[in-house]
Design an enzyme around this catalytic site. Structure first.
Site, PDB file in Angstrom:
ATOM      1  N   ASP A 229       0.877  -1.172   0.000  1.00  0.00           N
ATOM      2  CA  ASP A 229       0.000   0.000   0.000  1.00  0.00           C
ATOM      3  C   ASP A 229       0.917   1.226   0.000  1.00  0.00           C
ATOM      4  OD1 ASP A 229      -2.100   1.761   0.048  1.00  0.00           O
ATOM      5  OD2 ASP A 229      -3.172   0.771   1.667  1.00  0.00           O
TER       6      ASP A 229
HETATM    7  C1  BGC Z   1      -5.024   3.265   0.049  1.00  0.00           C
HETATM    8  C2  BGC Z   1      -5.065   2.290  -1.107  1.00  0.00           C
HETATM    9  C3  BGC Z   1      -4.871   3.047  -2.401  1.00  0.00           C
HETATM   10  C4  BGC Z   1      -3.548   3.794  -2.329  1.00  0.00           C
HETATM   11  C5  BGC Z   1      -3.237   4.601  -3.581  1.00  0.00           C
HETATM   12  C6  BGC Z   1      -3.766   4.121   0.029  1.00  0.00           C
HETATM   13  O1  BGC Z   1      -3.812   5.102   0.981  1.00  0.00           O
HETATM   14  O2  BGC Z   1      -5.091   2.563   1.271  1.00  0.00           O
HETATM   15  O3  BGC Z   1      -6.281   1.604  -1.120  1.00  0.00           O
HETATM   16  O4  BGC Z   1      -4.922   2.188  -3.490  1.00  0.00           O
HETATM   17  O5  BGC Z   1      -3.583   4.694  -1.236  1.00  0.00           O
HETATM   18  O6  BGC Z   1      -4.089   5.680  -3.674  1.00  0.00           O
END
Ligand code: BGC
Length: 800
Positions: A229
């Protein structure tokens, strides 16, 4: 001419390591023959930033179709529909040069107050797994765009999500939190998987030997790409050893030296680095869409068709919770359309999944031409918390002069979002006051709810009908009109329990836990598993939903009444539409394990079928029961086991509305379990929880001494911490396009909970690992080494 993809092991070590981190916020690195891949959120529509401008990835995105979020799609219980939405997202992805769509999200809804529940499917692993697999299959159907199910794993709250350590026993982990992912991996073969921010049993998900190495890579034989993530990476050499290929976003080489050193000193195998790099290259080879622009042959985005699909999906996911017969409305009745949401709808959640829709249809627009006439009153001011008596009076005046009222209430964006959890199950006071006042003036009142997770309804007995519209996406206004007038049927069934109070949520005493630890003492008893075991009456049960049509169910029959573990077995039910309207029914099949071999929830969903029936039509539905639903995870034997003995199979309209039952006998399974002596269903005492974990309950991490896991909120009161927080704030990340209150709140909360290691990642190379370690030393009052540092490097640059 493009060269063919290289073999990672033939590349210089430096290039292999370079491939293991992103190129920037949204792209992977490239090497000759393996161009970079564009990644983009998200789960119900694309969020692609023009020019990929800001380093936090928060800038406004290019217009795309905003389909209903997972909570709404899940309520359709319709895998074909979810797949169709996935396929439409893939068409848009190709047009925008996106190679991998960052979704779907399939974390289990452990608690109704998780702020991000709107992005997840269900509290049940079978529903989550089947629908997420359908979404992945839809996205990947043409073989041009990949999906990336997330967040692996056990990411069930927003509170301190970057640093929270989930303490969960292995059986619960397997049976509840991993089952959905296992299905997605094995059935749909996603091109990528995203790890979660949190830790599980002491190890960060981005470097988790058990979750990634042993389970995902080894047991499930997953050979696609695993990415972190955004900003979640830590312990990078351990991550690479576990098969966590790609750090996102780019950290400007933060961990490169560490990885090179680990290879040099033999603690990290060169083969492990090559294997991760190879998977980055393999992904590049699969992807057809490139960031450099719309590839030739990419289909035009059929905007109107996608809008129509969004509208159809929103209606299919709308759950008719209650109806005294008022709905559907005849066309000649005058409608009082009440509630500010009619003009400024709440149709999606805040955060990384937020789509910039190319078109939004409000209820106000959709109801405008209603033949019986429509009168509007705002009823409340979305931007303020306290009820406005004059707005309510205006609404009452409208209610008194119309035939029926449709009141739009729900949760404003500031009540639920990525980045923070909800505090209460209640709707805003002004929304409840409005419903009470309107229903008192006109009992022919329909409440239409817009929210991403369960709420309480103190006015339930006062209104004629309740529609749970959830978050309907860009066409939510049109879908509501379709459902209200009967042009579409509300096809939904709840994929989550609406508890009657927080006390009914087994996890509640341990939610959200301490900043650095949350204990899953409720074990398997999440959602209806708890309600049916403890005999609690929910506000609305998992699986519940009414229809405008009426159905008659025949008795339940089984394809065999004695089976051995793993044998296929089907449950058959004849369903007849006894009405004059077309309609859909969801035949849910639960099992009741009577064997007594292990402690089990009273009811476990084993399969379902969604039927669409014309007036008078009759269909025999055959529901394949999931063999895994019969099994439990035998912790001591470290394997799945199916108990021998009797099971009752239940065909049901919801988790509390059983239509008929049949008996099934399993022979040749296990007679006794080797699991630790049974503890109470909910391990409330330390002794019980310790026994279930099979070890001492670990201590929650103390705030001091500070470490790279300390958050900005924790260090801000120290001198050095204060300076660092100021430096971060001076970059004004909170102002990046956060022009609405919910986004502001999300960013403020995220910033407060951001650990130092993530600050380094987002610093774009300004804070390197030695500087990060120095900062930690200084925070702990250890100034030795600073002089040496300054002599070697000059003053550390704390600006980021
Ligand atoms: C989220 C993800 C997301 C990523 C990119 C993170 O903060 O938890 O679900 O895909 O950001 O935006």
């Amino acid at each position: 001419m493009t060269s063919s993809p290289p073999r990672a092991s033939d590349l210089p070590a430096k290039d292999q390591i370079r491939l293991l981190s992103g190129y920037d916020v949204w792209h992977t690195e490239s090497v000759p023959g393996a161009p970079g891949v564009r990644l983009a959120d998200g789960p119900h529509g694309l969020r692609v930033q023009p020019g990929d401008s800001d380093h936090l990835g928060l800038a406004a995105s290019q217009p795309a179709t905003c389909f209903p979020p997972a909570v709404t799609l899940a309520s359709s219980w319709d895998a074909d529909l979810v797949s169709e939405v996935g396929a439409a997202i893939a068409v848009e992805a190709r047009g925008l040069g996106v190679g991998v769509v960052l979704g779907p999200g399939l974390n289990i809804k452990r608690h109704p107050l998780c702020g991000r529940n709107f992005e997840y499917f269900s509290e049940d692993p079978l529903v989550s797994g089947v629908l997420a697999a359908a979404m992945v299959e839809g996205i990947q159907a043409t073989g041009e765009v990949g999906a990336c199910p997330k967040h692996f794993a056990v990411n069930n709250q927003e509170y301190h999500r970057f640093v929270s350590d989930v303490i969960v026993d292995e059986r619960t982990l397997r049976e509840l939190y991993l089952t959905g992912f296992e299905r997605v991996i094995k059935q749909a073969h996603p091109w990528a998987v995203m790890t979660a921010y949190n830790l599980v049993n002491g190890q960060p998900c981005s470097a988790h030997g058990h979750l990634l190495g042993e389970i995902l890579r080894h047991e499930w034989e997953y050979d696609g790409l695993v990415m972190s993530d955004w900003g979640a990476t830590t312990q990078r050499p351990a991550g690479v050893a576990a098969g966590m290929d790609l750090e996102m976003p780019a950290s400007s080489g933060l961990y490169d030296d560490q990885l090179a050193a680990a290879v040099a000193d033999g603690t990290l195998a060169t083969e492990a680095v090559a294997a991760c790099a190879q998977r980055v290259i393999d992904l590049s080879a699969k992807v057809k869409a490139r960031p450099s622009g719309t590839p030739s042959g990419a289909p035009e985005v059929p905007h109107a068709a996608h809008d129509a699909l969004a509208r159809k999906a929103a209606a299919a996911g709308t759950v008719l919770l209650q109806n005294d017969g008022l709905l559907p409305l005849p066309p000649d009745l005058s409608i009082g359309l009440i509630g500010a949401f009619a003009q400024s709808p709440r149709y999606q959640g805040t955060g990384s999944s937020q789509v910039n829709p190319f078109k939004v249809t409000t209820a106000h627009e959709a109801f405008a031409d209603h033949p019986g006439g429509v009168h509007f009153a705002a009823g409340y001011n979305s931007a303020q918390a306290i009820p406005d008596a004059s707005l309510i009076a205006e609404a009452v005046a409208v209610a008194e002069q119309v035939d029926v009222c449709v009141v739009l209430v729900g949760l404003p964006g500031t009540y639920e979002s990525e980045g923070f959890d909800r505090e209460l199950l209640d709707l805003p006071q002004q929304h409840n006051d409005l419903v009470h006042a309107v229903a008192a003036a006109n009992p022919r009142t329909v409440v239409a709810l817009s929210n991403g997770s369960p709420v309480l309804m103190p006015w339930r007995s006062k209104v004629a009908a309740i529609l749970e519209s959830y978050l309907g996406g860009q066409a939510s206004g049109g879908a509501l009109y379709d459902v209200i007038t009967g042009a579409a049927e509300p096809g939904g069934r709840l994929a989550e329990t609406f508890p009657a109070s927080l006390e009914q949520v087994a996890a509640n005493p341990w939610f959200p836990g301490a900043p650095h630890q949350v204990q899953y003492r409720e074990g398997l008893f999440v959602g209806y598993r708890h309600h049916t075991t403890a005999g609690l009456e929910p506000l609305f049960a998992f699986g519940h939903g009414l229809s405008y049509a009426t159905f008659e169910w025949g008795p339940l029959s089984l394809s065999s009444t004695t089976i051995t573990p793993g044998d296929p077995v089907r449950a058959g039910v004849q369903v007849t539409n006894t009405s004059t309207r077309p309609g859909s029914e969801v035949v849910q099949v639960y099992l009741h394990d009577q064997t007594g071999v292990v402690l089990r929830p009273r009811r476990i969903l084993a399969g379902w079928a969604k039927l669409h029936l014309a007036p008078g039509e009759s269909k025999q539905c055959e529901v394949e029961l999931d063999p895994r639903a019969f099994a439990f995870y035998d912790v001591r034997a470290d394997t799945w086991a199916t108990p021998s003995g009797k099971f009752t199979i239940e065909a049901a309209r919801s988790s509390i509305d059983i239509a008929s039952t049949a008996e099934l006998e399993i022979t040749g399974g296990v007679e006794t379990s080797t699991e630790p002596p049974s503890v109470n269903a909910i391990a409330a005492s330390d002794a019980d929880f310790g026994r279930r974990l099979g070890r001492e309950i670990p201590q929650a991490r103390h705030t001091r001494p500070f470490t790279v896991d300390s958050t900005l909120g924790e260090i801000r009161r120290t001198f050095v911490g204060g300076l660092l927080v100021k430096a971060v704030e001076s970059q004004n990340p909170v102002d990046v396009e956060a022009d609405d209150a919910a986004s502001q709140l999300m960013l403020e909360r995220s910033l407060r909970e951001l650990p130092l290691r993530a600050v380094a990642i987002f610093s774009q190379g300004k804070i390197k690992l030695p500087a990060l370690n120095l900062i930690v030393k200084l925070l702990n009052g250890n100034y030795s080494g600073i002089a040496k540092w300054m002599m070697a490097r000059g003053k550390p640059d704390l600006s980021i």
